[in-house]
Design a protein around this motif. Structure first.
Motif, PDB file in Angstrom:
ATOM      1  N   ILE A  55       0.869  -1.170   0.000  1.00  0.00           N
ATOM      2  CA  ILE A  55       0.000   0.000   0.000  1.00  0.00           C
ATOM      3  C   ILE A  55       0.908   1.221   0.000  1.00  0.00           C
ATOM      4  CG2 ILE A  55      -1.811   1.250   1.226  1.00  0.00           C
ATOM      5  CD1 ILE A  55      -2.692  -1.409   2.415  1.00  0.00           C
ATOM      6  N   ILE A  56       0.804   2.017  -1.052  1.00  0.00           N
ATOM      7  CA  ILE A  56       1.673   3.179  -1.211  1.00  0.00           C
ATOM      8  C   ILE A  56       0.832   4.449  -1.276  1.00  0.00           C
ATOM      9  CG2 ILE A  56       3.436   1.828  -2.398  1.00  0.00           C
ATOM     10  CD1 ILE A  56       2.496   3.113  -5.040  1.00  0.00           C
ATOM     11  N   THR A 223       4.247   1.039   2.755  1.00  0.00           N
ATOM     12  CA  THR A 223       5.607   1.513   2.552  1.00  0.00           C
ATOM     13  C   THR A 223       5.608   2.848   1.818  1.00  0.00           C
ATOM     14  OG1 THR A 223       7.781   1.020   1.586  1.00  0.00           O
ATOM     15  CG2 THR A 223       5.864   0.145   0.431  1.00  0.00           C
ATOM     16  N   HIS A 224       6.558   3.716   2.213  1.00  0.00           N
ATOM     17  CA  HIS A 224       6.795   4.960   1.489  1.00  0.00           C
ATOM     18  C   HIS A 224       7.828   4.755   0.382  1.00  0.00           C
ATOM     19  CE1 HIS A 224       4.961   7.639   4.692  1.00  0.00           C
ATOM     20  NE2 HIS A 224       4.640   8.268   3.579  1.00  0.00           N
ATOM     21  N   ASN A 225       8.503   3.615   0.415  1.00  0.00           N
ATOM     22  CA  ASN A 225       9.635   3.367  -0.465  1.00  0.00           C
ATOM     23  C   ASN A 225       9.145   2.728  -1.766  1.00  0.00           C
ATOM     24  OD1 ASN A 225      11.931   2.158  -1.710  1.00  0.00           O
ATOM     25  ND2 ASN A 225      13.018   2.204   0.246  1.00  0.00           N
ATOM     26  N   MET A 226       9.159   3.509  -2.842  1.00  0.00           N
ATOM     27  CA  MET A 226       8.664   3.002  -4.126  1.00  0.00           C
ATOM     28  C   MET A 226       9.466   1.804  -4.616  1.00  0.00           C
ATOM     29  SD  MET A 226       6.088   4.873  -4.811  1.00  0.00           S
ATOM     30  CE  MET A 226       5.924   4.724  -3.030  1.00  0.00           C
ATOM     31  N   PHE A 238      -2.522   2.114  -4.662  1.00  0.00           N
ATOM     32  CA  PHE A 238      -2.103   3.500  -4.496  1.00  0.00           C
ATOM     33  C   PHE A 238      -3.237   4.290  -3.845  1.00  0.00           C
ATOM     34  CE2 PHE A 238      -1.910   7.799  -6.714  1.00  0.00           C
ATOM     35  CZ  PHE A 238      -1.089   8.363  -5.750  1.00  0.00           C
ATOM     36  N   PHE A 239      -2.969   4.787  -2.646  1.00  0.00           N
ATOM     37  CA  PHE A 239      -3.938   5.575  -1.890  1.00  0.00           C
ATOM     38  C   PHE A 239      -3.630   7.064  -2.064  1.00  0.00           C
ATOM     39  CE2 PHE A 239      -5.177   1.698  -0.176  1.00  0.00           C
ATOM     40  CZ  PHE A 239      -6.074   1.790   0.887  1.00  0.00           C
ATOM     41  N   LEU A 240      -4.689   7.867  -2.136  1.00  0.00           N
ATOM     42  CA  LEU A 240      -4.546   9.318  -2.203  1.00  0.00           C
ATOM     43  C   LEU A 240      -5.785   9.958  -1.591  1.00  0.00           C
ATOM     44  CD1 LEU A 240      -2.772  11.686  -3.255  1.00  0.00           C
ATOM     45  CD2 LEU A 240      -4.129  11.621  -5.358  1.00  0.00           C
ATOM     46  N   ASP A 264       2.137  10.189 -11.728  1.00  0.00           N
ATOM     47  CA  ASP A 264       2.739  11.380 -11.132  1.00  0.00           C
ATOM     48  C   ASP A 264       3.393  11.054  -9.792  1.00  0.00           C
ATOM     49  OD1 ASP A 264       1.960  12.902 -13.275  1.00  0.00           O
ATOM     50  OD2 ASP A 264       0.262  13.856 -12.234  1.00  0.00           O
ATOM     51  N   TYR A 265       2.760  10.179  -9.009  1.00  0.00           N
ATOM     52  CA  TYR A 265       3.306   9.846  -7.681  1.00  0.00           C
ATOM     53  C   TYR A 265       4.557   8.992  -7.798  1.00  0.00           C
ATOM     54  CZ  TYR A 265       3.823   8.123  -2.962  1.00  0.00           C
ATOM     55  OH  TYR A 265       4.344   7.810  -1.727  1.00  0.00           O
ATOM     56  N   ILE A 266       4.498   7.926  -8.586  1.00  0.00           N
ATOM     57  CA  ILE A 266       5.646   7.001  -8.632  1.00  0.00           C
ATOM     58  C   ILE A 266       6.832   7.605  -9.364  1.00  0.00           C
ATOM     59  CG2 ILE A 266       4.166   4.974  -8.427  1.00  0.00           C
ATOM     60  CD1 ILE A 266       4.575   4.429 -11.361  1.00  0.00           C
TER      61      ILE A 266
END
Length: 271
Positions: A55-56, A223-226, A238-240, A264-266
């Motif tokens: 989950i990013i 994780t914050h780590n792509m 992908f959560f936003l 855009d996020y990754i």
């Protein structure tokens, strides 16, 4: 880092022979509020057994709230209200006949910061067994060793089992906490940024451990780590802003995202 660069680093580690995997968690129109703050908005996710689901998303997007909802840890937070359904193995976890103690036995949790008990290494594992009524000393000793072996830390601690767990390094403490969860033989392991406080060597060991554990357990990791998500997971969500923007095979998410916000996020345009 552009999306093309990520392609070269994202291995298709998830290409396995087709196996019919059962759904372990099914989230249907789940909403959650902290007081007036709408933290989770109409979450719909199905997660399969014996897979790693990452989950990013940026800070404050609902990742940790969601994972804590899966074993009802949010129950401990004042003024929380939920709506919708989360099913674990077909049972609604919010149902009155599904006791939270049973759920948390089946669904273990590993936190961002290692949190060993102020006890010996041995007692960190044995304590939970005794709480669950296990008194057989031989069984306890066997389970402690088995759990530490599963967490890939046995060889490092076997000669110091009765020393304080606080004497271990941060990476060792985190693997001890994973072993503590494994001792109760859970079905699912929830991991909330388990390597964010660790050095690169310890992070690698935990990532390798996750790949081994998924042969038996279902793992859901925030994780914050792509790069970490691309390395270790089978599926990625992908959560936003409290919503699921996109959920797919990890390779697809990192190489062929369908939503421009995911790309855009990754690629680092925000977050």
């Amino acid at each position: 880092m552009g999306i093309v660069a990520l392609k070269t680093k994202t291995k298709k580690i998830n290409e396995q022979p087709l196996v019919e995997r059962q759904t372990v968690y099914s989230t249907k129109n789940c909403n959650l509020w902290y007081g007036n703050h709408h933290a989770l908005k109409n979450i719909n996710l199905d997660m399969k057994e014996r897979e790693v689901t990452a989950i990013i998303g940026p800070s404050g997007c609902g990742k940790s709230t969601y994972i804590k909802t899966l074993n009802r840890m949010v129950d401990l937070v004042p003024n929380v209200k939920t709506a919708g359904v989360i099913e674990y193995r077909g049972r609604n976890i919010f149902s009155k006949d599904f006791h939270v103690e049973e759920l948390r036995t089946r669904v273990g949790m590993v936190f961002q910061k290692p949190n060993p008990f102020p006890k010996s290494i041995f007692e960190n594992i044995a304590f939970g067994l005794r709480i669950h009524g296990i008194k057989n000393k031989q069984l306890i000793h066997e389970t402690v060793e088995k759990s530490l072996r599963q967490a890939a830390i046995w060889d490092e601690v076997k000669d110091r089992l009765h020393e304080s767990a606080y004497g271990l390094s941060g990476g060792q403490q985190q693997r001890l906490c994973i072993a503590r969860s494994l001792a109760l033989e859970p079905d699912v392991l929830l991991m909330d940024e388990p390597t964010s406080a660790l050095d690169p060597v310890s992070t690698l060991k935990v990532e390798e451990l996750i790949q081994e554990l998924k042969e038996k357990y279902s793992i859901i990791i925030v994780t914050h780590n792509m790069q970490q998500a691309s390395r270790i997971s089978d599926k990625t969500a992908f959560f936003l802003n409290g919503e699921v923007v996109e959920y797919d095979d990890t390779y697809t998410i990192f190489n062929h995202p369908k939503d421009h916000r995911t790309e855009d996020y990754i690629t680092g345009r925000f977050g």
